[in-house]
Design an enzyme around this catalytic site. Structure first.
Site, PDB file in Angstrom:
ATOM      1  N   ASP A  70      -6.560   2.244   7.516  1.00  0.00           N
ATOM      2  CA  ASP A  70      -5.207   2.700   7.833  1.00  0.00           C
ATOM      3  C   ASP A  70      -5.191   4.213   7.988  1.00  0.00           C
ATOM      4  O   ASP A  70      -6.231   4.880   7.892  1.00  0.00           O
ATOM      5  CB  ASP A  70      -4.194   2.226   6.786  1.00  0.00           C
TER       6      ASP A  70
ATOM      7  N   ARG B 119      -4.120  -4.480   7.515  1.00  0.00           N
ATOM      8  CA  ARG B 119      -5.148  -3.494   7.865  1.00  0.00           C
ATOM      9  C   ARG B 119      -6.384  -4.168   8.464  1.00  0.00           C
ATOM     10  O   ARG B 119      -6.979  -3.676   9.427  1.00  0.00           O
ATOM     11  CB  ARG B 119      -5.566  -2.706   6.618  1.00  0.00           C
TER      12      ARG B 119
ATOM     13  N   ASP C 209       0.827  -1.194   0.000  1.00  0.00           N
ATOM     14  CA  ASP C 209       0.000   0.000   0.000  1.00  0.00           C
ATOM     15  C   ASP C 209       0.868   1.254   0.000  1.00  0.00           C
ATOM     16  O   ASP C 209       2.024   1.215   0.452  1.00  0.00           O
ATOM     17  CB  ASP C 209      -0.905   0.019   1.237  1.00  0.00           C
TER      18      ASP C 209
ATOM     19  N   TYR D  44       6.052  -8.480   8.712  1.00  0.00           N
ATOM     20  CA  TYR D  44       5.823  -7.049   8.836  1.00  0.00           C
ATOM     21  C   TYR D  44       6.073  -6.576  10.264  1.00  0.00           C
ATOM     22  O   TYR D  44       5.942  -7.342  11.228  1.00  0.00           O
ATOM     23  CB  TYR D  44       4.363  -6.706   8.494  1.00  0.00           C
TER      24      TYR D  44
END
Length: 305
Positions: free
Chosen positions: A88, A184, A46, A74
């Site tokens: 987000d 997310r 993203d 992540y």
């Protein structure tokens, strides 16, 4: 005659994607810097996210099917108390709710995160590239359409608390997840279990398969190297990233896609993949079929190691 937009470059780059640009923006910058039109990526990030973006140059774009790996890691920041339409920090706040004091308790945080381990179904964000009737869902959502997303099967291998920031009402969490998992959505669902709203406030991809930040270069450094003719020095060896057994092959046979005898030590079977090295470069991916290796993907030119 050379194909228009072909430079002879062929390799795998790991870019540390900066925040504020799309994965396609990274590809566009590199196409301009190199003059090579065949550039793609394996695994979208993203715009808000940073970190590992695998970029494929030249004939190496044919590696995309193999390098869209099943496991990614992540470092995520989850902010409690507000929810956004995109799930987000880039989105608009759509709801707010009080944050229970238990959210700031490390033991409670670890308990909640533990409930998200393992195989599960997840509802992806409406603001995503998943297509609904041929149209990316985010376009429909931006137009105000009521977008219903279908649950998908995912797996969370790791969800470990790194830190809690009481002033920011934020958790820092290490995730390792299967392909197709939206961090997310995990942030949204973690907030629900914690009894409040939540959204993803920052995200950094640290690994995609075996490729990590230790292999990455900045986009600026990659573009500078491309302008100076030094880009091949930044390519990473694709063999460890693929993870297939590898062997050498006769250059003429591999380049023309002929079958090869299977080397000793490879068990006979169907569907097993083998990387074929030609003159020190990745020349092809073959499949083991009985006592022979048959071509699946041939790279022209061969991919740098």
């Amino acid at each position: 005659m050379a194909r228009r937009g072909a430079t002879g470059l062929s390799g795998v780059l790991v870019i540390d994607k900066p925040a504020g640009c799309t994965s396609h923006d990274v590809v566009a910058r590199l196409r301009k810097a190199t003059g090579e039109k065949r550039i793609g990526h394996a695994g979208t990030l993203d715009p808000m996210a940073t970190g590992v973006l695998i970029v494929l140059v030249g004939s190496a774009t044919r590696l995309a099917r193999y390098l869209s790996v099943d496991r990614k890691s992540y470092l995520a920041h989850i902010e409690f108390g507000t929810a956004t339409d995109t799930l987000d920090a880039d989105g608009d706040v759509v709801s707010s709710s009080p944050v229970p004091p238990s959210v700031l308790d490390a033991l409670e945080a670890e308990r909640i995160l533990a409930t998200f381990l393992g195989p599960q179904t997840q509802i992806p964000p409406a603001f995503s590239a998943i297509k609904r009737q041929g149209v990316p869902a985010y376009r429909l959502a931006r137009d105000g359409a009521d977008v219903t997303m279908e649950p998908r099967e995912i797996e969370v291998y790791e969800a470990a608390l790194s830190a809690i920031d009481p002033s920011g009402l934020t958790w820092q969490v290490r995730f390792s997840v299967s392909k197709g998992t939206y961090i997310r959505s995990l942030a949204r669902d973690i907030g629900a279990v914690a009894g409040t709203d939540a959204h993803l406030s920052a995200l950094r991809r640290t690994h995609a398969g075996t490729l990590g930040l230790e292999h990455a270069v900045t986009l600026e450094d990659a573009c500078a190297a491309a302008s100076d003719g030094r880009l091949p020095s930044l390519f990473v060896d694709p063999l460890p990233a693929l993870g297939f057994p590898h062997t050498t092959g006769d250059p003429a046979s591999v380049r023309t896609g002929r079958a090869l005898p299977a080397p000793a030590g490879l068990a006979p079977g169907t569907g097993d993949r083998v990387s074929i090295v030609v003159d020190g470069r990745l020349g092809a991916v073959y499949r083991l079929s009985g006592s022979s290796l048959v071509p699946e993907t041939v790279f022209v030119p061969e991919v740098a190691r």
